[in-house]
Design a protein around this motif. Structure first.
Motif, PDB file in Angstrom:
ATOM      1  N   GLU A  14       0.834  -1.204   0.000  1.00 30.49           N
ATOM      2  CA  GLU A  14       0.000   0.000   0.000  1.00 30.49           C
ATOM      3  C   GLU A  14       0.868   1.253   0.000  1.00 30.49           C
ATOM      4  OE1 GLU A  14      -3.797   1.509  -0.524  1.00 30.49           O
ATOM      5  OE2 GLU A  14      -3.112  -0.586  -0.467  1.00 30.49           O
ATOM      6  N   GLY A  15       1.997   1.193   0.700  1.00 26.02           N
ATOM      7  CA  GLY A  15       2.930   2.319   0.690  1.00 26.02           C
ATOM      8  C   GLY A  15       3.443   2.591  -0.717  1.00 26.02           C
ATOM      9  N   ALA A  16       3.712   1.532  -1.476  1.00 27.61           N
ATOM     10  CA  ALA A  16       4.175   1.692  -2.854  1.00 27.61           C
ATOM     11  C   ALA A  16       3.100   2.378  -3.707  1.00 27.61           C
ATOM     12  CB  ALA A  16       4.533   0.333  -3.443  1.00 27.61           C
ATOM     13  N   LYS A  17       1.827   2.020  -3.482  1.00 32.87           N
ATOM     14  CA  LYS A  17       0.730   2.679  -4.219  1.00 32.87           C
ATOM     15  C   LYS A  17       0.638   4.157  -3.848  1.00 32.87           C
ATOM     16  CE  LYS A  17      -2.030  -1.560  -4.516  1.00 32.87           C
ATOM     17  NZ  LYS A  17      -3.286  -2.239  -4.114  1.00 32.87           N
ATOM     18  N   ILE A  18       0.858   4.454  -2.590  1.00 35.21           N
ATOM     19  CA  ILE A  18       0.829   5.843  -2.122  1.00 35.21           C
ATOM     20  C   ILE A  18       1.922   6.667  -2.811  1.00 35.21           C
ATOM     21  CG2 ILE A  18       1.421   7.217  -0.061  1.00 35.21           C
ATOM     22  CD1 ILE A  18      -0.305   5.216   1.546  1.00 35.21           C
ATOM     23  N   LEU A  19       3.091   6.046  -3.021  1.00 37.67           N
ATOM     24  CA  LEU A  19       4.166   6.719  -3.753  1.00 37.67           C
ATOM     25  C   LEU A  19       3.793   6.898  -5.221  1.00 37.67           C
ATOM     26  CD1 LEU A  19       7.298   4.941  -2.221  1.00 37.67           C
ATOM     27  CD2 LEU A  19       6.643   7.337  -1.912  1.00 37.67           C
ATOM     28  N   GLU A  20       3.206   5.871  -5.829  1.00 42.33           N
ATOM     29  CA  GLU A  20       2.776   5.954  -7.230  1.00 42.33           C
ATOM     30  C   GLU A  20       1.825   7.121  -7.435  1.00 42.33           C
ATOM     31  OE1 GLU A  20       0.914   2.315  -8.534  1.00 42.33           O
ATOM     32  OE2 GLU A  20       2.450   1.101  -7.558  1.00 42.33           O
ATOM     33  N   GLU A  21       0.915   7.307  -6.490  1.00 39.23           N
ATOM     34  CA  GLU A  21      -0.124   8.334  -6.612  1.00 39.23           C
ATOM     35  C   GLU A  21       0.350   9.720  -6.182  1.00 39.23           C
ATOM     36  OE1 GLU A  21      -3.473   6.929  -4.358  1.00 39.23           O
ATOM     37  OE2 GLU A  21      -3.280   4.900  -5.191  1.00 39.23           O
ATOM     38  N   GLY A  22       1.566   9.803  -5.620  1.00 37.98           N
ATOM     39  CA  GLY A  22       2.074  11.092  -5.172  1.00 37.98           C
ATOM     40  C   GLY A  22       1.472  11.559  -3.858  1.00 37.98           C
ATOM     41  N   ILE A  23       0.812  10.662  -3.138  1.00 34.19           N
ATOM     42  CA  ILE A  23       0.253  11.023  -1.824  1.00 34.19           C
ATOM     43  C   ILE A  23       1.396  11.294  -0.844  1.00 34.19           C
ATOM     44  CG2 ILE A  23      -1.161  10.230   0.123  1.00 34.19           C
ATOM     45  CD1 ILE A  23      -2.730  10.882  -2.456  1.00 34.19           C
ATOM     46  N   ALA A  24       2.452  10.487  -0.929  1.00 31.94           N
ATOM     47  CA  ALA A  24       3.695  10.744  -0.192  1.00 31.94           C
ATOM     48  C   ALA A  24       4.761  11.100  -1.207  1.00 31.94           C
ATOM     49  CB  ALA A  24       4.123   9.528   0.626  1.00 31.94           C
ATOM     50  N   ALA A  25       5.619  12.045  -0.863  1.00 34.45           N
ATOM     51  CA  ALA A  25       6.643  12.511  -1.802  1.00 34.45           C
ATOM     52  C   ALA A  25       7.819  11.555  -1.894  1.00 34.45           C
ATOM     53  CB  ALA A  25       7.132  13.900  -1.392  1.00 34.45           C
ATOM     54  N   LYS A  26       8.111  10.860  -0.806  1.00 37.41           N
ATOM     55  CA  LYS A  26       9.269   9.983  -0.795  1.00 37.41           C
ATOM     56  C   LYS A  26       9.054   8.841   0.202  1.00 37.41           C
ATOM     57  CE  LYS A  26      11.440  13.785   1.748  1.00 37.41           C
ATOM     58  NZ  LYS A  26      10.337  14.725   1.497  1.00 37.41           N
ATOM     59  N   ALA A  27       9.759   7.743  -0.048  1.00 39.63           N
ATOM     60  CA  ALA A  27       9.582   6.543   0.778  1.00 39.63           C
ATOM     61  C   ALA A  27       9.947   6.802   2.231  1.00 39.63           C
ATOM     62  CB  ALA A  27      10.434   5.402   0.216  1.00 39.63           C
ATOM     63  N   SER A  28      10.944   7.649   2.465  1.00 42.60           N
ATOM     64  CA  SER A  28      11.354   7.920   3.848  1.00 42.60           C
ATOM     65  C   SER A  28      10.244   8.611   4.631  1.00 42.60           C
ATOM     66  CB  SER A  28      12.640   8.738   3.895  1.00 42.60           C
ATOM     67  OG  SER A  28      12.456   9.998   3.271  1.00 42.60           O
ATOM     68  N   ASP A  29       9.371   9.366   3.940  1.00 44.76           N
ATOM     69  CA  ASP A  29       8.237   9.986   4.635  1.00 44.76           C
ATOM     70  C   ASP A  29       7.306   8.912   5.194  1.00 44.76           C
ATOM     71  OD1 ASP A  29       9.194  12.490   4.046  1.00 44.76           O
ATOM     72  OD2 ASP A  29       7.695  12.961   2.522  1.00 44.76           O
ATOM     73  N   ILE A  30       7.063   7.883   4.402  1.00 44.63           N
ATOM     74  CA  ILE A  30       6.214   6.773   4.860  1.00 44.63           C
ATOM     75  C   ILE A  30       6.859   6.087   6.056  1.00 44.63           C
ATOM     76  CG2 ILE A  30       5.285   4.507   4.229  1.00 44.63           C
ATOM     77  CD1 ILE A  30       5.007   5.573   1.357  1.00 44.63           C
ATOM     78  N   ASP A  31       8.163   5.865   5.978  1.00 49.00           N
ATOM     79  CA  ASP A  31       8.868   5.229   7.093  1.00 49.00           C
ATOM     80  C   ASP A  31       8.778   6.078   8.358  1.00 49.00           C
ATOM     81  OD1 ASP A  31       9.609   2.936   5.718  1.00 49.00           O
ATOM     82  OD2 ASP A  31      11.484   3.797   4.992  1.00 49.00           O
ATOM     83  N   MET A  32       8.875   7.397   8.218  1.00 48.97           N
ATOM     84  CA  MET A  32       8.785   8.256   9.400  1.00 48.97           C
ATOM     85  C   MET A  32       7.401   8.182  10.029  1.00 48.97           C
ATOM     86  SD  MET A  32      11.776   9.157   9.812  1.00 48.97           S
ATOM     87  CE  MET A  32      11.324   9.917  11.360  1.00 48.97           C
ATOM     88  N   VAL A  33       6.358   8.084   9.199  1.00 51.89           N
ATOM     89  CA  VAL A  33       4.999   7.928   9.727  1.00 51.89           C
ATOM     90  C   VAL A  33       4.914   6.671  10.583  1.00 51.89           C
ATOM     91  CG1 VAL A  33       2.614   7.383   9.076  1.00 51.89           C
ATOM     92  CG2 VAL A  33       3.828   9.249   7.929  1.00 51.89           C
ATOM     93  N   TYR A  34       5.489   5.581  10.090  1.00 55.06           N
ATOM     94  CA  TYR A  34       5.358   4.310  10.808  1.00 55.06           C
ATOM     95  C   TYR A  34       6.298   4.179  11.992  1.00 55.06           C
ATOM     96  CZ  TYR A  34       1.383   2.368   8.733  1.00 55.06           C
ATOM     97  OH  TYR A  34       0.071   2.167   8.445  1.00 55.06           O
ATOM     98  N   LEU A  35       7.433   4.829  11.945  1.00 54.95           N
ATOM     99  CA  LEU A  35       8.354   4.795  13.087  1.00 54.95           C
ATOM    100  C   LEU A  35       7.850   5.666  14.236  1.00 54.95           C
ATOM    101  CD1 LEU A  35      11.811   4.994  11.268  1.00 54.95           C
ATOM    102  CD2 LEU A  35      10.840   2.992  12.407  1.00 54.95           C
ATOM    103  N   THR A  36       7.229   6.794  13.912  1.00 56.04           N
ATOM    104  CA  THR A  36       6.850   7.743  14.959  1.00 56.04           C
ATOM    105  C   THR A  36       5.385   7.675  15.358  1.00 56.04           C
ATOM    106  OG1 THR A  36       6.464   9.484  13.308  1.00 56.04           O
ATOM    107  CG2 THR A  36       8.663   9.379  14.294  1.00 56.04           C
ATOM    108  N   GLY A  37       4.556   6.985  14.552  1.00 59.21           N
ATOM    109  CA  GLY A  37       3.137   6.970  14.864  1.00 59.21           C
ATOM    110  C   GLY A  37       2.495   5.617  15.018  1.00 59.21           C
ATOM    111  N   TYR A  38       3.165   4.549  14.556  1.00 64.90           N
ATOM    112  CA  TYR A  38       2.506   3.246  14.518  1.00 64.90           C
ATOM    113  C   TYR A  38       3.316   2.113  15.155  1.00 64.90           C
ATOM    114  CZ  TYR A  38      -1.050   5.299  11.518  1.00 64.90           C
ATOM    115  OH  TYR A  38      -2.077   6.077  11.028  1.00 64.90           O
ATOM    116  N   GLY A  39       4.395   2.451  15.836  1.00 67.85           N
ATOM    117  CA  GLY A  39       5.129   1.432  16.583  1.00 67.85           C
ATOM    118  C   GLY A  39       5.930   0.460  15.741  1.00 67.85           C
TER     119      GLY A  39
END
Length: 694
Positions: free
Chosen positions: A615-640
């Motif tokens: 799903e993260g890859a789809k989010i990158l495809e759609e431009g919802i997240a600008a870069k993969a590291s942004d997704i990682d930061m969401v999961y490291l700081t908000g989802y354990g």
């Protein structure tokens, strides 16, 4: 050149000038060496002072040079320190504000050190999965003692210069002008003549070094089981204790080079750079003007609204807190006060500070009280019709230029913005519960959000100490959109043969702070139920397990009702496997005609984690997240997500996208396999041997 050279009364002053924290990049290192050599060649110079310009002595390595040839180009920091130690003229390091990492190692290479009060002293390399690489493990124990040095190195925690004033680290603690005091100390050293002291020549003092190191190892084993760096720090210190400075120094270098290659260090460095990269938005330059935020309004004094308000109170910003009923307002204020009182009892806050923060609240029942707020955040029930009422009212009363923010976690921000006559002023600020504790802030950029609004909120996030990640508009944004697929897979596995305790245990062993079913019980199963009901209306074709609905129909909403996927005893949060829930799950499988099978832990982890990746890859495809590291930061700081694995996208890079694609294709052939729609980005990277993170 990142170094300035002047002469003051026969003393050469080498000033590090590489903003923002005088990082020890190639130009700075070269400038120090050239300055020391120039001073030694000048007969009119008696001594040398090294000092930092601006707001730091030195914060250590220049992070802009990481992973570039300049990082290891000579003179390296080790070479610079050798030049300092070999200087025929005394060298004084004058420290103010910050001396961390390589900055502290540089100072330890000088013959004398003087510090201003309040300077933060640290060797924080362990937080990047490394250990000091230029003698820190060998020199620091020689100036402050084995025990204090080991604690500083293994924790990476800064210590104020005043607390180290009576150790061998500093020759003086300056009371007036730092440079004048350093010039005086340098002159005195020159007058004395003779050989200049080197830290390497000192002995490490401790009454029972072997016993203390053994004790330290036991302590580290309990708290750093997933991280090799703290153990290597102790190994390097022990080598110096037992075999002397030179062997310790050589061993420290070996350890540093081996740690750089570990996946744990890679993950920690990824998180370090990812947090900084999250604040950089391609089309919003760093110099974009920002709006002044001096007063904040919060609509809703419930758990989320009160927590949001506390972030701004903690930063010294006054908050107008709005509720529709006095009872709800009183309850919210009481909860906030209780939170502050708990911090006072734990010694994390003084009573005076708690009172100061509570005094910044202006409680109100009238929307008009928000008229002068520069930022108004809505934190009401997650229902579009409720949000519409709030934003239409805010549009009427908010002053021109005020930023209107929604704390929505799933709803369409563009629709919310359309309820106003000023969609450019509308932005999403999705806090995570408890909002006064959780570090993540998803900043949702609507299609009409003005750039200065985005820049203002990103800057404000730093002020309230949040890690802000920008998301485009979609259902669930980054974090909740991905977690929905994770929960879907968890529910499918219940149908197919697993039970809640096994799934939670497997993913927690992988490193998650909490498994999906314990997490749902904590958040409230009725929240997920409400989202699924909306899904059934809006996307009736979506394949979803109804097993969680069956649970909710019995009123088992989680901890708040004393029963969810687990049973709970009154006043306790221990999750106890529920026989009745297990029976319900087995009966549901039979009802669906699904033969239950044994699902091993590897499959559980694979399906849960790769659902996030896909799903993260789809989010990158759609431009919802600008870069993969942004997704990682969401999961490291908000989802354990486990820090030592670096986030779902880095984890996928680590195991290889070829293997990710093969696994997803295998899962897609199983029962409920139609839920897997392989991301084109995954397929593309698998074919090219590419990575999400460069």
């Amino acid at each position: 050149m990142a170094v300035d050279y002047t002469i003051r009364g026969g003393v050469a002053v080498i000033t590090l000038d590489n903003p923002p924290v005088n990082g020890l990049g190639y130009s700075t290192r070269l400038g120090i060496v050239e300055g020391v050599e120039r001073a030694n060649d000048d007969a009119s110079v008696r001594a040398i002072v090294i000092i930092g310009a601006g707001k730091a002595f030195s914060g250590g390595a220049d992070i802009t040079e990481f992973n570039t040839p300049k990082a290891t180009q000579e003179p390296t920091l080790t070479t610079v320190i050798q030049v300092l130690e070999a200087s025929a003229k005394p060298i004084v390091a004058a420290i103010h504000a910050v001396a961390m990492g390589g900055g502290l190692e540089l100072a330890l290479g000088a013959h004398y050190r003087i510090a201003a009060p309040g300077a933060q002293i640290a060797l924080p390399e362990v937080k990047l999965g490394l250990l000091p690489g230029a003698g820190g493990t060998q020199r620091l124990p020689r100036v402050i003692g084995l025990e204090a040095a080991l604690n500083m190195i293994v924790s990476g925690t800064p210590v104020l210069s005043e607390k180290l004033a009576h150790t061998g680290l500093f020759d003086e603690l300056a009371q007036g002008d730092l440079l004048e005091a350093a010039l005086s100390l340098a002159g005195q050293a020159a007058d004395r003549g003779g050989a200049h002291p080197k830290v390497r020549d000192r002995a490490i003092e401790h009454p029972n070094p072997e016993g203390f190191i053994r004790f330290a190892r036991n302590g580290v084993a309990a708290v750093a089981m997933h991280f090799p760096a703290p153990h290597k720090c102790i190994d390097a210190i022990e080598k110096g204790v037992k075999e002397g400075f030179e062997r310790g120094l050589a061993f420290e270098r070996e350890c540093f080079l081996s740690l750089v290659q570990t996946p744990e260090s890679r993950a920690l460095r990824h998180a370090f750079f990812g947090e900084r990269a999250a604040g950089k938005i391609a089309d919003v330059p760093s110099g974009t003007p920002v709006r002044k935020i001096e007063r904040v309004g919060v609509v809703g004094a419930g758990t989320m609204g009160g927590g949001i308000a506390m972030n701004f109170l903690n930063a010294g910003l006054p908050v107008t807190l709005l509720e529709t009923k006095q009872e709800a307002l009183d309850r919210g204020l009481a909860t906030m006060r209780a939170n502050y009182e708990a911090q006072v009892k734990k010694g994390k806050l003084t009573q005076e500070k708690a009172e100061e923060r509570m005094a910044l609240i202006q409680p109100t029942l009238a929307y008009e009280a928000l008229a002068q707020a520069d930022l108004i955040i809505e934190a009401v029930f997650e229902d579009l019709s409720v949000k519409e009422q709030v934003f239409r009212r805010l549009d009427e009363i908010a002053k021109p230029g005020a930023i209107l923010a929604s704390n929505t976690s799933t709803l369409d921000l563009n629709r919310i913005a359309s309820f106003t006559s000023r969609p450019g002023d509308v932005i999403g600020m999705h806090f995570f519960s408890p909002a006064n504790v959780m570090k993540l802030l998803e900043v949702v950029r609507g299609e009409k959000t003005e750039k200065d609004v985005l820049a203002t909120v990103m800057q404000l996030a730093k002020k309230i100490r949040k890690t802000a990640v920008v998301s485009g508009v979609c259902d669930g944004f980054i974090g909740n959109r991905m977690i929905e697929q994770y929960i879907r897979q968890a529910l499918f596995m219940l149908e197919e043969g697993a039970l809640p305790a096994q799934i939670d245990r497997a993913i927690e062993k992988f490193g998650f702070a909490m498994g999906p079913f314990r997490m749902s019980d904590l958040a409230g199963n009725d929240i997920g139920w409400a989202i699924r009901k909306r899904r059934y209306r809006e996307q009736p074709e979506l394949h979803y397990s109804r097993i969680a609905d069956r649970l909710c129909e019995t009123g088992r909403f989680g901890q708040k009702t004393g029963a969810g996927w687990y049973d709970y005893r009154p006043g306790k949060r221990d999750a106890l496997p529920s026989e009745s829930v297990d029976e319900m799950i087995v009966a549901y499988s039979k009802e669906r005609g699904i033969g239950r099978r044994r699902i091993d832990d590897d499959e559980i982890v694979g399906r849960l984690v790769l659902s996030l990746v896909n799903e993260g890859a789809k989010i990158l495809e759609e431009g919802i997240a600008a870069k993969a590291s942004d997704i990682d930061m969401v999961y490291l700081t908000g989802y354990g997500f486990p820090l030592w694995r670096g986030g779902p996208m880095l984890y996928a890079d680590t195991i290889g996208l070829y293997n990710v694609e093969r696994a997803i294709r295998k899962y897609a052939k199983q029962v409920n396999g139609d839920a897997w729609q392989l991301s084109a980005r995954v397929t593309e990277l698998a074919k090219s041997n590419g990575r999400f993170n460069g």
